[in-house]
Design a protein around this motif. Sequence first.
Motif, PDB file in Angstrom:
ATOM      1  N   MET A 105       0.834  -1.193   0.000  1.00  0.00           N
ATOM      2  CA  MET A 105       0.000   0.000   0.000  1.00  0.00           C
ATOM      3  C   MET A 105       0.872   1.247   0.000  1.00  0.00           C
ATOM      4  O   MET A 105       1.914   1.291   0.655  1.00  0.00           O
ATOM      5  N   THR A 106       0.437   2.252  -0.726  1.00  0.00           N
ATOM      6  CA  THR A 106       1.129   3.542  -0.677  1.00  0.00           C
ATOM      7  C   THR A 106       0.684   4.294   0.568  1.00  0.00           C
ATOM      8  O   THR A 106      -0.316   3.942   1.208  1.00  0.00           O
ATOM      9  N   LEU A 107       1.392   5.372   0.899  1.00  0.00           N
ATOM     10  CA  LEU A 107       0.991   6.179   2.043  1.00  0.00           C
ATOM     11  C   LEU A 107      -0.404   6.758   1.835  1.00  0.00           C
ATOM     12  O   LEU A 107      -1.208   6.837   2.764  1.00  0.00           O
ATOM     13  N   GLY A 108      -0.698   7.153   0.617  1.00  0.00           N
ATOM     14  CA  GLY A 108      -2.023   7.674   0.323  1.00  0.00           C
ATOM     15  C   GLY A 108      -3.109   6.636   0.533  1.00  0.00           C
ATOM     16  O   GLY A 108      -4.185   6.946   1.072  1.00  0.00           O
ATOM     17  N   GLU A 109      -2.844   5.408   0.127  1.00  0.00           N
ATOM     18  CA  GLU A 109      -3.819   4.332   0.315  1.00  0.00           C
ATOM     19  C   GLU A 109      -4.006   4.018   1.792  1.00  0.00           C
ATOM     20  O   GLU A 109      -5.113   3.735   2.242  1.00  0.00           O
ATOM     21  N   MET A 110      -2.902   4.056   2.550  1.00  0.00           N
ATOM     22  CA  MET A 110      -3.016   3.832   3.989  1.00  0.00           C
ATOM     23  C   MET A 110      -3.877   4.905   4.641  1.00  0.00           C
ATOM     24  O   MET A 110      -4.758   4.610   5.453  1.00  0.00           O
ATOM     25  N   ALA A 111      -3.634   6.160   4.281  1.00  0.00           N
ATOM     26  CA  ALA A 111      -4.411   7.256   4.856  1.00  0.00           C
ATOM     27  C   ALA A 111      -5.888   7.115   4.496  1.00  0.00           C
ATOM     28  O   ALA A 111      -6.766   7.339   5.335  1.00  0.00           O
ATOM     29  N   ILE A 163      -5.579   4.274   8.274  1.00  0.00           N
ATOM     30  CA  ILE A 163      -4.376   3.870   9.010  1.00  0.00           C
ATOM     31  C   ILE A 163      -3.615   5.126   9.420  1.00  0.00           C
ATOM     32  O   ILE A 163      -3.240   5.945   8.576  1.00  0.00           O
ATOM     33  N   ASN A 164      -3.378   5.293  10.715  1.00  0.00           N
ATOM     34  CA  ASN A 164      -2.682   6.500  11.180  1.00  0.00           C
ATOM     35  C   ASN A 164      -1.349   6.215  11.849  1.00  0.00           C
ATOM     36  O   ASN A 164      -0.648   7.134  12.263  1.00  0.00           O
ATOM     37  N   ARG A 222       1.753   8.379  11.573  1.00  0.00           N
ATOM     38  CA  ARG A 222       2.918   8.290  12.459  1.00  0.00           C
ATOM     39  C   ARG A 222       3.749   7.071  12.082  1.00  0.00           C
ATOM     40  O   ARG A 222       3.245   5.949  12.041  1.00  0.00           O
ATOM     41  N   VAL A 223       5.024   7.295  11.840  1.00  0.00           N
ATOM     42  CA  VAL A 223       5.963   6.220  11.544  1.00  0.00           C
ATOM     43  C   VAL A 223       6.746   5.899  12.810  1.00  0.00           C
ATOM     44  O   VAL A 223       7.325   6.793  13.433  1.00  0.00           O
ATOM     45  N   CYS A 224       6.757   4.622  13.196  1.00  0.00           N
ATOM     46  CA  CYS A 224       7.424   4.188  14.431  1.00  0.00           C
ATOM     47  C   CYS A 224       8.545   3.213  14.090  1.00  0.00           C
ATOM     48  O   CYS A 224       8.301   2.016  13.899  1.00  0.00           O
ATOM     49  N   PRO A 225       9.782   3.691  13.986  1.00  0.00           N
ATOM     50  CA  PRO A 225      10.893   2.797  13.633  1.00  0.00           C
ATOM     51  C   PRO A 225      11.230   1.824  14.761  1.00  0.00           C
ATOM     52  O   PRO A 225      10.876   2.026  15.918  1.00  0.00           O
ATOM     53  N   TYR A 226      11.929   0.797  14.384  1.00  0.00           N
ATOM     54  CA  TYR A 226      12.329  -0.284  15.295  1.00  0.00           C
ATOM     55  C   TYR A 226      13.481   0.165  16.183  1.00  0.00           C
ATOM     56  O   TYR A 226      14.490   0.706  15.710  1.00  0.00           O
ATOM     57  N   VAL A 227      13.361  -0.063  17.486  1.00  0.00           N
ATOM     58  CA  VAL A 227      14.483   0.089  18.420  1.00  0.00           C
ATOM     59  C   VAL A 227      14.471  -1.114  19.361  1.00  0.00           C
ATOM     60  O   VAL A 227      13.492  -1.861  19.432  1.00  0.00           O
ATOM     61  N   ASN A 228      15.549  -1.286  20.095  1.00  0.00           N
ATOM     62  CA  ASN A 228      15.659  -2.439  20.979  1.00  0.00           C
ATOM     63  C   ASN A 228      16.506  -2.070  22.185  1.00  0.00           C
ATOM     64  O   ASN A 228      17.709  -1.816  22.055  1.00  0.00           O
TER      65      ASN A 228
END
Length: 279
Positions: free
Chosen positions: A5-11, A15-16, A38-44
């Motif tokens: 899905m593109t960002l536009g399709e997600m919106a 999807i937020n 909101r983009v939530c990258p991976y951390v550990n």
Amino acid sequence: IGQSMTLGEMASAGINTISHVPFYPDFAKEAAGKYGIRVCPYVNMWKAVTSSGDALLLNNPYWREVDVDTTHHPEWLRIDENGKVKRPYDNANYHPGLQRSCTSHQSLTEAQIRGVLNHLSDGCGGVFIDNADLADEFCWGEKYKLHDHLWPEPGGAGSNRRAREMVFKAIKQFGPDKVCIINTVASGDMRTVSDAYMLESHIYSSERLRDAGNLVDRRAWFNPRRDWKHFQKERAEFARAFESGRPICQHYFQDPCSDDEAAFHSFVWSKLWHPRMIW
């Protein structure tokens, strides 16, 4: 989702928030600024970095802060009962730049907070924290006189929760709209450490097979959990997690022999579990 899905399709689909993504500043800023995602990258927080094993990790704004080599903090490394640095999952062949962290140091937690805030400052809407169970493991660093534990409870008891609470507080202080999603077994009260959490591979899971005592790159798939008795037992065990009021996302590894069946079974299971379960 990002591949299909593109960002536009997600919106358009409502999807937020998206998580588990690599860190790309331009992508995060476009998602937030143009589409309200909101983009939530991976951390550990369960791992620390030794950049001598892979210098490319220093390009990541989170890993850079928890690098033992360039910050000169060898005490951040968890020590096993043999006096050696503990490897993730006890796998000697694991990524050479990633090691297990010792959470009994406020300096490490402060570095983790800086790393998370780096992501937020670069336009991310939050973070996804992997391996975020609150259970503590014993670090033998003091026993071998390799380092002192500045949070000196026996074995670091309580240091995991303390660290995660401090990170969560820092995220909310940066912006109340920022989110923290964690991968956990949902033990204990998670309201002080996260906005939402994920149950990894809850229906379909996998395990690495051992060959002559070594972990090899081959997986065996568990059978799907289908019986009603087991369903009721697990729902009761996770009741406290649902009482927290946090949304829960059920993640599964697809069975390579029956992707459609695995997806359908996991979807039905999540809907039967609880209306707040996200699939």
